[in-house]
Design an enzyme around this catalytic site. Sequence first.
Site, mmCIF file in Angstrom:
data_model
loop_
_atom_site.group_PDB
_atom_site.id
_atom_site.type_symbol
_atom_site.label_atom_id
_atom_site.label_comp_id
_atom_site.label_asym_id
_atom_site.label_seq_id
_atom_site.Cartn_x
_atom_site.Cartn_y
_atom_site.Cartn_z
ATOM 1 N N ASP A 83 29.852 -2.362 -9.128
ATOM 2 C CA ASP A 83 30.281 -2.210 -10.531
ATOM 3 C C ASP A 83 31.662 -2.794 -10.821
ATOM 4 O O ASP A 83 31.984 -3.064 -11.974
ATOM 5 C CB ASP A 83 30.301 -0.721 -10.922
ATOM 6 C CG ASP A 83 28.955 -0.056 -10.717
ATOM 7 O OD1 ASP A 83 27.932 -0.753 -10.821
ATOM 8 O OD2 ASP A 83 28.934 1.160 -10.451
ATOM 9 N N ARG A 106 24.895 10.391 -2.383
ATOM 10 C CA ARG A 106 25.761 11.067 -3.348
ATOM 11 C C ARG A 106 25.627 12.542 -2.989
ATOM 12 O O ARG A 106 24.518 13.048 -2.880
ATOM 13 C CB ARG A 106 25.301 10.812 -4.780
ATOM 14 C CG ARG A 106 25.211 9.307 -5.099
ATOM 15 C CD ARG A 106 24.954 9.064 -6.567
ATOM 16 N NE ARG A 106 24.507 7.704 -6.816
ATOM 17 C CZ ARG A 106 25.312 6.653 -6.959
ATOM 18 N NH1 ARG A 106 26.610 6.799 -6.884
ATOM 19 N NH2 ARG A 106 24.817 5.448 -7.194
ATOM 20 N N ASP A 151 34.415 5.113 -7.308
ATOM 21 C CA ASP A 151 35.353 6.132 -7.781
ATOM 22 C C ASP A 151 34.869 7.562 -7.510
ATOM 23 O O ASP A 151 35.674 8.447 -7.235
ATOM 24 C CB ASP A 151 35.760 5.900 -9.239
ATOM 25 C CG ASP A 151 34.728 6.396 -10.224
ATOM 26 O OD1 ASP A 151 33.530 6.267 -9.905
ATOM 27 O OD2 ASP A 151 35.114 6.886 -11.293
ATOM 28 N N GLY A 164 26.798 4.438 -4.319
ATOM 29 C CA GLY A 164 25.887 3.287 -4.336
ATOM 30 C C GLY A 164 26.292 2.284 -3.270
ATOM 31 O O GLY A 164 27.442 1.869 -3.225
ATOM 32 N N ARG A 201 27.069 0.646 -14.305
ATOM 33 C CA ARG A 201 27.378 2.030 -14.696
ATOM 34 C C ARG A 201 27.977 2.042 -16.099
ATOM 35 O O ARG A 201 27.267 1.719 -17.027
ATOM 36 C CB ARG A 201 28.266 2.703 -13.667
ATOM 37 C CG ARG A 201 27.957 4.170 -13.523
ATOM 38 C CD ARG A 201 28.584 4.767 -12.314
ATOM 39 N NE ARG A 201 29.939 4.309 -12.133
ATOM 40 C CZ ARG A 201 30.944 5.091 -11.813
ATOM 41 N NH1 ARG A 201 30.727 6.370 -11.658
ATOM 42 N NH2 ARG A 201 32.144 4.608 -11.630
ATOM 43 N N THR A 239 31.686 -1.182 -4.312
ATOM 44 C CA THR A 239 30.703 -0.898 -5.361
ATOM 45 C C THR A 239 30.400 -2.193 -6.099
ATOM 46 O O THR A 239 31.308 -3.014 -6.305
ATOM 47 C CB THR A 239 31.194 0.154 -6.385
ATOM 48 O OG1 THR A 239 30.365 0.083 -7.566
ATOM 49 C CG2 THR A 239 32.632 -0.041 -6.819
ATOM 50 N N ASP A 290 34.339 -1.285 -11.094
ATOM 51 C CA ASP A 290 35.025 -0.432 -12.084
ATOM 52 C C ASP A 290 36.129 0.414 -11.450
ATOM 53 O O ASP A 290 36.265 1.605 -11.751
ATOM 54 C CB ASP A 290 33.993 0.471 -12.788
ATOM 55 C CG ASP A 290 33.175 1.307 -11.806
ATOM 56 O OD1 ASP A 290 33.244 1.053 -10.579
ATOM 57 O OD2 ASP A 290 32.458 2.218 -12.251
HETATM 58 O O1 F6P Z 1 27.468 2.464 -8.765
HETATM 59 C C1 F6P Z 1 26.499 1.578 -8.325
HETATM 60 C C2 F6P Z 1 25.247 1.729 -9.137
HETATM 61 O O2 F6P Z 1 24.302 0.790 -8.653
HETATM 62 C C3 F6P Z 1 25.428 1.586 -10.655
HETATM 63 O O3 F6P Z 1 25.509 0.247 -11.056
HETATM 64 C C4 F6P Z 1 24.207 2.297 -11.162
HETATM 65 O O4 F6P Z 1 24.443 2.824 -12.447
HETATM 66 C C5 F6P Z 1 24.029 3.420 -10.163
HETATM 67 O O5 F6P Z 1 24.714 3.019 -8.977
HETATM 68 C C6 F6P Z 1 22.595 3.716 -9.809
HETATM 69 O O6 F6P Z 1 22.589 4.800 -8.959
HETATM 70 P P1 F6P Z 1 21.337 5.316 -8.135
HETATM 71 O O7 F6P Z 1 21.122 4.368 -6.995
HETATM 72 O O8 F6P Z 1 21.723 6.668 -7.692
HETATM 73 O O9 F6P Z 1 20.167 5.252 -9.066
#
Ligand code: F6P
Length: 331
Positions: free
Chosen positions: A129, A73, A104, A12, A173, A127, A131
């Site tokens: 998050d 990803r 992570d 992300g 997340r 990130t 986390d």
């Molecule tokens: O890790 C960053 C994040 O924005 C999280 O907060 C969220 O759960 C996820 O990525 C969303 O991912 P995507 O953009 O693949 O929907």
Amino acid sequence: MSKRVAVLTSGGDAPGMNACLRAIIIGCQRQGFKLIGYKHGFNGLINQEFIPLSLESTHNLIQYGGTILQSARCEAFKTPEGAKTAAVNLANVGIDTLIVIGGDGSFRGANHLSQYWDGQIIGIPGTIDNDIAGTDATIGYYTAIDTAMSSIDKVRDTADAFERLFLVEVMGRNAGFLALNAALSSAADYVIVPEFFDNDKNEISRIVKQINGQRALKGEVSFIIVVAENVWPNGLTGLASALNKHGIKDVRPVTLGHVQRGGSPVAQDRLLASSLGNHAVNLVGQAQTNIMVGELNHRVVSVPLSDTWRKQKPLNDTRVAAMKTQMNERY
Ligand code: F6P
């Protein structure tokens, strides 16, 4: 000796990733290192999609959200074949050090690569998050709190006008950093975070008690519940229907979503990104590898990459205490 460095952004995207790239570009230039940027995260390593990065790329970069290298990803990279292909490609380009800016999942990917490639790997936490263990904050986290906070301020205006109950879902997340800090800074009436969620039955009775208590004291007033994503069974719809069953009607759900990933980074993210990017370049060519650079108590630190996901990072106690007081302050 001159080194060849590569950098990529993965997972992300987070505001401040560009500021970090800027610091890396400038650091490499000063030290006389060659620098390339792989595009689209680990996909770029597999597909040999890279661009040279030089000082011209840094103009006007610090204030932009997103990432000029794009992100992704990458499922293929999780396989041995994917990582082996990346390792061969890195060797062919003669890369000595790979810097990975991400969360992570990206660090696990970098660690996986280290089984097939013996170059130096340095992670930088990016990130929204927050986390990631081994650093007090991650690049993008402060901007995301700010975005969530100002969105909740706006929700409050209409909530007050209609004396309505709003549920506001924020990202994070599986962690409650963003939800807790957005709730505290916007004076939300209640927050639901994974760290303190036992089950929906207990939680709903606590929420109903708070709402009824507040309404008994003040009459019909607005009430804002900040909800971390991925906590409540069936999300905001599930929570709204549980409240309905307890006689609390006219509930409005708002999902902030990807808006929290965008925007110009706030100063704290630019500063963190600039320090960590610069520090990562200072480590190029040293013996340390498979590490993440982070900041603890305002000091730059290096921690083993695997600690970043194996160790649990707790929510800040004093913030939790302040939010608990905020939630109970009227009783
Ligand atoms: O890790 C960053 C994040 O924005 C999280 O907060 C969220 O759960 C996820 O990525 C969303 O991912 P995507 O953009 O693949 O929907």
